[in-house]
Design an enzyme around this catalytic site. Structure first.
Site, PDB file in Angstrom:
ATOM      1  N   CYS A  19      -9.256 -19.853   6.463  1.00 13.99           N
ATOM      2  CA  CYS A  19      -8.358 -18.712   6.237  1.00 13.99           C
ATOM      3  C   CYS A  19      -8.055 -18.013   7.560  1.00 13.99           C
ATOM      4  CB  CYS A  19      -8.999 -17.710   5.275  1.00 13.99           C
ATOM      5  SG  CYS A  19      -9.439 -18.376   3.674  1.00 13.99           S
ATOM      6  N   CYS A  85      17.605  16.372   8.936  1.00 18.15           N
ATOM      7  CA  CYS A  85      16.201  16.640   9.260  1.00 18.15           C
ATOM      8  C   CYS A  85      15.312  15.516   8.737  1.00 18.15           C
ATOM      9  CB  CYS A  85      15.748  17.961   8.629  1.00 18.15           C
ATOM     10  SG  CYS A  85      16.765  19.389   9.044  1.00 18.15           S
ATOM     11  N   ASP A 497       5.427  -8.612 -24.796  1.00 18.87           N
ATOM     12  CA  ASP A 497       4.252  -9.303 -25.310  1.00 18.87           C
ATOM     13  C   ASP A 497       4.158  -8.918 -26.793  1.00 18.87           C
ATOM     14  OD1 ASP A 497       1.631 -10.557 -25.401  1.00 18.87           O
ATOM     15  OD2 ASP A 497       0.848  -8.516 -25.438  1.00 18.87           O
TER      16      ASP A 497
END
Length: 802
Positions: A19, A85, A497
């Site tokens: 990794c 700003c 679902d």
């Protein structure tokens, strides 16, 4: 800032040397990165940026599959008055190589900065303060009070300016209303004395209530970063200085131009202060949702100490404390009921008007209101861990978000104020050359400076988000990510679902058919055997048998996918599906089998009981649809949306449920990966609604993921929006609210841009050669002030949306 920046990043995904190698290759390929050292043991990377930036580093790491763990800092900022700003602060933060992202919100005066862990929050606050906008790190407590209300201070300033301006205005403009007033006044008081009196009063306006514009605007000019205060200071200041020269040194001005404009300078300040006051009042109303949520938390609660009730500050309570809750009292903290039962009003958190019934073991949420019964509950969460604190944090996070549509505003405001100043200068020159005189040129240029309003542009998006997010919280819809407000408005298909979202998520016995055995005996035998099972259907049978005296079950053996066998009161039981009967050599009873097949076609699950080798009973178990499911789907269709159901359940069950509630598309037997594929296939405008751990990938993959608040934490963390109650009708509310917010933003942006596009040329005098009008500085100030008030007022209409 030095040309090179050292970074130390934590990369949690590193688990081995391989990794670390991939991370190294990904970062080495990025130009401007040097001195790279990736340690797989500490999961940290040290690198030097010389030309590269943190966003580029994070993109490279994400593409490699190893995103870095960054820090988010929230800041409160004073002194912001317009989009210029907020844009200037955003640019100052994002040019830093160690800042990944910065969101600056003009409406809430807050900033959220994502940056490298090594950059301290105090350093960010100091960098913004150096720009001229005092900043400090926001209080981490979610229930800290919102920024102080500026409306009372601005009201005092406006009233003071009005009292000082009124005499000046009457002296100069009274003659237009009362014939002969002008000649009478000048016959009574010499002109020079009147001018001197106007000069003193106007100076008092500019140096007193109007001083704020100069203290903010002039330093911004010196820094080469002009903003709204700079335009006001230049406009009013120019009118005052020109008039002062005419009054004190008239010889310096041509005779034809010896006019004074003290009333213009004073009225400009007064009108703009009025606009700022009205704007602050309206913005205070826009933040009412946050204040209402914070007010839900009581300051004290009654705790049991050594068995005796004691009134204590909520801040002194800890997890595990037992609290007494009197009828009508507000729940102080999250907890679990230990004694008593009765209704609790949760409408302020869930949007549901019907009180929820509570009994021992049920959860209660801080901020809700107890009904008519006395309850005792044990504290389970305090401080920022409570549901109310998390809701406030989510609403504040959504209110501070930056929608994609904001990019257009940022591009315009980047150059708006400098362009206005250039147009004012051009106006002065042109009118000086071709106009009637110096005084007219001054007035025209002042009108251009005053009429311009980047405030309306800057407020157009964030104030609508602010009000819309607060309204969502009142309706039980929490937007975890502000951009969900924009994405949800473009929804085309809503996928649900099934279990726990459109259904109640708790199977129950809907029918029992028997043959040669009594119903109660069949239920008693079956429940006795299922008492040893952890299957969800077993819980439904036990719930149906609640209150029965169940015999002991022996030799309980479960077979995966079929059922179980047991011995109860000396009789051999077989409980399961049809395959279990066939495997056990039990011939099915035709009448019971027919009932089972009919129940299966209706979406129920048949469970058979055989006693001593004879099929004697069949149970139908189903997960009932939520009462709100069918109305929700019908409402979505009325909104022009397509609906779908993505379920891991059996096809027959899913189709039966889908047909009853009117779903358009149905897919069943899906794994988490299958749901992910289905979501990707829906394309742009996809919305997924779910509640389980297995729904988390789909919630994250959908363009907008909506989690049921009664679901798992993993699902909620993966979603863009959360419904605090289990009512799917919240999806309709969320979409309606999202559409209302985006419609409101479009109205605000149209007004802000159209206002400036139309009135700046008029103020310059482009209509004068054609016999048209030219706006005076006073009318310009009134129009400018009202433009901001219009934008905020329009956004406040969202308080009754959805």
């Amino acid at each position: 800032m030095t040309s090179a920046t050292e970074l130390d990043l934590t990369i949690p995904g590193i688990s081995c040397a391989s990794c670390a190698g991939r991370v190294t290759r990904a970062l080495t390929a990025l130009p401007g990165v040097s001195d790279l050292n990736v340690n797989p043991v500490t999961k940290r990377a040290h690198l030097r940026l010389d030309g590269a930036t943190l966003p580029q580093v994070q993109d490279a790491l994400e593409q490699a599959g190893y995103p870095a763990q960054l820090t988010t800092t929230r800041l409160t900022i004073d002194g912001m008055s317009c989009a210029s700003c907020s844009g200037r602060i955003t640019r100052a933060l994002t040019v830093r190589p160690d800042v990944a992202q910065a969101q600056v919100n003009l409406a809430t005066h807050r900033a959220e900065v994502t940056h490298a862990p090594g950059l301290s929050p105090e350093a960010l606050a100091q960098a913004i303060t150096h720009l001229g906008y005092p900043a400090k790190v926001a209080v981490p407590d979610c229930l800290a009070a919102p920024p102080p209300d500026q409306a009372p201070d601005l009201r005092r300033a406006f009233l003071t300016a009005l009292a000082l301006t009124l005499p000046v205005f009457l002296v100069e403009m009274g003659g237009h209303a009362i014939p002969g007033f002008h000649h009478w006044l000048h016959g009574l008081v010499p002109t020079q004395a009147l001018w001197l009196a106007q000069m003193v009063l106007t100076l008092a306006v500019l140096a007193g209530p109007g001083r704020r514009f100069f203290t903010a605007g002039i330093p911004a000019l010196r820094r080469g970063a002009p903003e709204m205060n700079s335009l006001v200071a230049l406009g009013a200041g120019t009118a005052f200085l020109f008039s002062t020269v005419v009054t004190l040194a008239p010889g310096l001005v041509p005779a034809s131009s010896r006019q004074v404009w003290f009333e213009a300078a004073a009225v400009i300040m007064t009108l703009i202060l009025m606009g700022r006051w009205l704007e602050a009042r309206a913005k205070g109303q826009a933040g009412a949702a946050i204040r209402a949520l914070i007010a839900l938390a009581p300051d004290t609660a009654t705790a049991l100490r050594d068995g005796r009730p004691v009134k204590l500050p909520v801040a002194d309570l800890r997890d595990g404390d037992l609290l007494l809750l009197a009828p009508g009292e507000r729940v102080a903290l999250d907890g679990v009921v230990t004694d008593g039962s009765g209704p609790v009003d949760e409408s302020m958190l869930t949007g549901e008007p019907v009180p929820a019934s509570k009994a021992p073991g049920d959860k209660v949420t801080g901020g809700t209101v107890n009904g008519s019964a006395a309850l005792t509950y044990r504290v389970t969460a305090t401080g920022s861990d409570t549901v109310l604190s998390r809701i406030v944090a989510l609403v504040e996070q959504a209110q501070a978000a930056r929608l994609p549509v904001q990019a257009l505003v940022d591009r315009v405001t980047l150059i708006f104020v400098p362009v206005v100043m250039a147009l004012a200068a051009l106006t002065f020159v042109l009118w000086l050359i071709w106009g009637p005189g110096l005084a007219h040129a001054v007035v025209a240029s002042v009108s251009v400076l005053i009429i311009a309003c980047p405030c309306a542009m800057g407020l157009a998006v964030p104030v609508s988000i602010m009000v819309g997010s607060g309204r969502g919280a009142q309706l039980g819809v929490l937007f975890r990510r502000g951009d969900a407000l924009q994405k949800l408005a473009g929804a085309r298909v809503v996928a649900f679902d099934k279990t726990g979202t459109l259904t109640q998520g708790r199977p129950r016995v809907t029918a029992i058919w028997t043959d040669g055995i009594g119903r109660d005996d069949a239920l008693r035998f079956t429940a006795a055997a299922e008492a040893r099972s952890e299957h969800p259907l077993a819980a439904a049978i036990l719930a149906e048998a609640e209150g029965m005296d169940l015999p002991a079950a022996r030799s309980v053996t479960a077979t995966a996918g079929r059922g179980l066998t047991a011995s109860v009161e000396g009789q051999d039981l077989l409980i399961g599906n049809r395959a279990a009967l066939e495997a056990g050599g039990v011939p099915p009873a035709p009448a019971l089998l027919a009932q089972a097949d009919d129940a299966a076609r209706q979406g129920a699950t048949p469970v058979h009981l055989a006693v001593d080798g004879r099929h004697v009973a069949t149970f139908a178990l189903a997960d009932p649809e939520r009462p709100e499911a069918a109305p929700t789907v019908a409402d979505l269709h009325r909104l022009g949306l397509e609906t779908a159901m993505l379920s891991g359940d059996l096809l027959a069950t899913t189709q039966a449920v889908g047909a009853r509630i009117g779903i358009d598309r149905i897919k069943a037997g899906l794994t988490s990966e299958d749901k992910l594929t289905a979501i990707h296939g829906m394309g742009k405008g996809s919305v997924f609604v779910g509640d389980g751990i297995n729904d988390a990938p789909a919630l994250a993959a959908a363009e907008t993921g909506i989690a049921i608040g009664t679901g798992t934490d993993i699902a909620i963390e993966s979603a863009d929006a959360v419904l605090m109650s289990g009512n799917p009708q919240g999806v309709v509310r969320a979409i309606r609210l999202s559409r209302a917010v985006m419609r409101n933003i479009r109205q605000n942006l149209f007004w802000a841009f159209a206002y400036n596009a139309a009135l700046i040329p008029v103020a310059m005098g482009v209509l004068v050669p054609f016999g048209g009008p030219q706006l005076s500085p006073m009318l310009g100030a009134a129009a400018m002030a009202l433009s901001s008030v219009f934008v905020v007022g329009n956004a406040l209409r969202l308080r009754s949306a959805a």
